[in-house]
Design a protein around this motif. Structure first.
Motif, PDB file in Angstrom:
ATOM      1  N   ALA A  20       0.830  -1.204   0.000  1.00  0.00           N
ATOM      2  CA  ALA A  20       0.000   0.000   0.000  1.00  0.00           C
ATOM      3  C   ALA A  20       0.868   1.258   0.000  1.00  0.00           C
ATOM      4  CB  ALA A  20      -0.934  -0.008   1.207  1.00  0.00           C
ATOM      5  N   GLU A  21       1.949   1.268   0.783  1.00  0.00           N
ATOM      6  CA  GLU A  21       2.845   2.428   0.818  1.00  0.00           C
ATOM      7  C   GLU A  21       3.543   2.623  -0.528  1.00  0.00           C
ATOM      8  OE1 GLU A  21       5.288   1.555   4.212  1.00  0.00           O
ATOM      9  OE2 GLU A  21       3.922   2.579   5.588  1.00  0.00           O
ATOM     10  N   LYS A  22       3.921   1.536  -1.173  1.00  0.00           N
ATOM     11  CA  LYS A  22       4.557   1.604  -2.486  1.00  0.00           C
ATOM     12  C   LYS A  22       3.588   2.200  -3.520  1.00  0.00           C
ATOM     13  CE  LYS A  22       6.900  -1.388  -5.821  1.00  0.00           C
ATOM     14  NZ  LYS A  22       7.300  -2.780  -6.107  1.00  0.00           N
ATOM     15  N   GLN A  23       2.335   1.750  -3.475  1.00  0.00           N
ATOM     16  CA  GLN A  23       1.323   2.276  -4.399  1.00  0.00           C
ATOM     17  C   GLN A  23       1.039   3.749  -4.103  1.00  0.00           C
ATOM     18  OE1 GLN A  23       0.107   0.936  -7.091  1.00  0.00           O
ATOM     19  NE2 GLN A  23      -1.336   2.560  -7.542  1.00  0.00           N
ATOM     20  N   GLN A  24       0.984   4.118  -2.838  1.00  0.00           N
ATOM     21  CA  GLN A  24       0.739   5.510  -2.467  1.00  0.00           C
ATOM     22  C   GLN A  24       1.860   6.409  -2.988  1.00  0.00           C
ATOM     23  OE1 GLN A  24       0.852   6.394   1.732  1.00  0.00           O
ATOM     24  NE2 GLN A  24      -0.538   8.132   1.488  1.00  0.00           N
ATOM     25  N   THR A  25       3.094   5.983  -2.823  1.00  0.00           N
ATOM     26  CA  THR A  25       4.237   6.761  -3.319  1.00  0.00           C
ATOM     27  C   THR A  25       4.151   6.920  -4.834  1.00  0.00           C
ATOM     28  OG1 THR A  25       5.598   5.907  -1.525  1.00  0.00           O
ATOM     29  CG2 THR A  25       6.757   6.870  -3.402  1.00  0.00           C
ATOM     30  N   LYS A  26       3.810   5.856  -5.517  1.00  0.00           N
ATOM     31  CA  LYS A  26       3.692   5.884  -6.973  1.00  0.00           C
ATOM     32  C   LYS A  26       2.618   6.884  -7.414  1.00  0.00           C
ATOM     33  CE  LYS A  26       2.898   2.603 -10.753  1.00  0.00           C
ATOM     34  NZ  LYS A  26       2.595   1.189 -11.047  1.00  0.00           N
ATOM     35  N   THR A  29       3.694  10.635  -6.589  1.00  0.00           N
ATOM     36  CA  THR A  29       4.832  11.190  -7.316  1.00  0.00           C
ATOM     37  C   THR A  29       4.622  11.274  -8.829  1.00  0.00           C
ATOM     38  OG1 THR A  29       5.867   9.011  -7.456  1.00  0.00           O
ATOM     39  CG2 THR A  29       6.490  10.425  -5.596  1.00  0.00           C
ATOM     40  N   ARG A  30       3.593  10.676  -9.333  1.00  0.00           N
ATOM     41  CA  ARG A  30       3.377  10.754 -10.775  1.00  0.00           C
ATOM     42  C   ARG A  30       2.870  12.148 -11.145  1.00  0.00           C
ATOM     43  NH1 ARG A  30      -2.007   6.992 -11.611  1.00  0.00           N
ATOM     44  NH2 ARG A  30      -3.466   8.506 -10.764  1.00  0.00           N
ATOM     45  N   PRO A  31       3.128  12.587 -12.388  1.00  0.00           N
ATOM     46  CA  PRO A  31       2.699  13.923 -12.800  1.00  0.00           C
ATOM     47  C   PRO A  31       1.167  14.018 -12.868  1.00  0.00           C
ATOM     48  CG  PRO A  31       3.992  12.832 -14.536  1.00  0.00           C
ATOM     49  CD  PRO A  31       3.879  11.902 -13.399  1.00  0.00           C
ATOM     50  N   LYS A  32       0.694  15.235 -12.733  1.00  0.00           N
ATOM     51  CA  LYS A  32      -0.745  15.470 -12.815  1.00  0.00           C
ATOM     52  C   LYS A  32      -1.218  15.165 -14.235  1.00  0.00           C
ATOM     53  CE  LYS A  32      -1.101  16.939  -8.644  1.00  0.00           C
ATOM     54  NZ  LYS A  32      -1.406  15.947  -7.672  1.00  0.00           N
ATOM     55  N   THR A  33      -2.490  14.901 -14.385  1.00  0.00           N
ATOM     56  CA  THR A  33      -3.057  14.513 -15.674  1.00  0.00           C
ATOM     57  C   THR A  33      -2.840  15.583 -16.733  1.00  0.00           C
ATOM     58  OG1 THR A  33      -4.809  13.539 -14.327  1.00  0.00           O
ATOM     59  CG2 THR A  33      -5.108  13.431 -16.663  1.00  0.00           C
ATOM     60  N   ALA A  34      -3.099  16.843 -16.393  1.00  0.00           N
ATOM     61  CA  ALA A  34      -2.955  17.927 -17.370  1.00  0.00           C
ATOM     62  C   ALA A  34      -1.504  18.050 -17.826  1.00  0.00           C
ATOM     63  CB  ALA A  34      -3.440  19.240 -16.769  1.00  0.00           C
ATOM     64  N   ALA A  35      -0.572  17.903 -16.907  1.00  0.00           N
ATOM     65  CA  ALA A  35       0.839  17.991 -17.251  1.00  0.00           C
ATOM     66  C   ALA A  35       1.242  16.833 -18.161  1.00  0.00           C
ATOM     67  CB  ALA A  35       1.694  17.992 -15.985  1.00  0.00           C
TER      68      ALA A  35
END
Length: 122
Positions: A20-26, A29-35
């Motif tokens: 769960a922590e690994k998925q939360q970090t992912k 940290t991923r870019p926003k949809t618009a970006a």
């Protein structure tokens, strides 16, 4: 969303928490949809394409460009009237053409031992 963790062992709980922590970090940290859309659009533009060329348009097709989707033709029997073949002896207003699902009155009489031929309209 609820997850029942009451039946998990300490080892399983630790693995679940780590996952769960690994998925939360992912996700964080991923870019926003618009970006991300802007990056993709720029990449496509830099290589001389348009989104429409790669994926097609989202609007309806123009008259010059026929749709790639198969158009279903209506069945020849759709909407045509068929004369009834069977009549309920108890209620002559109830009839059946022999198409589709058997009506309840006929199914009940057949279950009692009658034959569908007994109800044919002559």
């Amino acid at each position: 969303m609820t997850i029942d963790v009451s039946g998990l062992s300490a080892k399983e709980l630790k693995a679940l928490i780590a996952q769960a922590e690994k998925q939360q970090t992912k996700v964080l940290t991923r870019p926003k949809t618009a970006a991300m859309r802007a990056k993709i659009n720029q990449y496509v533009k830099d290589h001389g394409y348009t989104i429409e060329e790669l994926y097609g348009t989202l609007s309806s097709p123009s008259p010059e460009q026929p749709s790639k989707r198969a158009v279903r033709k209506p069945k020849k029997t759709a909407g045509s009237k068929v004369a009834p073949k069977y009549r309920n002896p108890a209620d002559p207003t109830e009839t059946w053409t022999g198409r589709g699902r058997q009506p309840r009155w006929m199914a009940a009489l057949v279950a009692q031992g009658s034959s569908p031929a007994d109800f044919l309209i002559r």
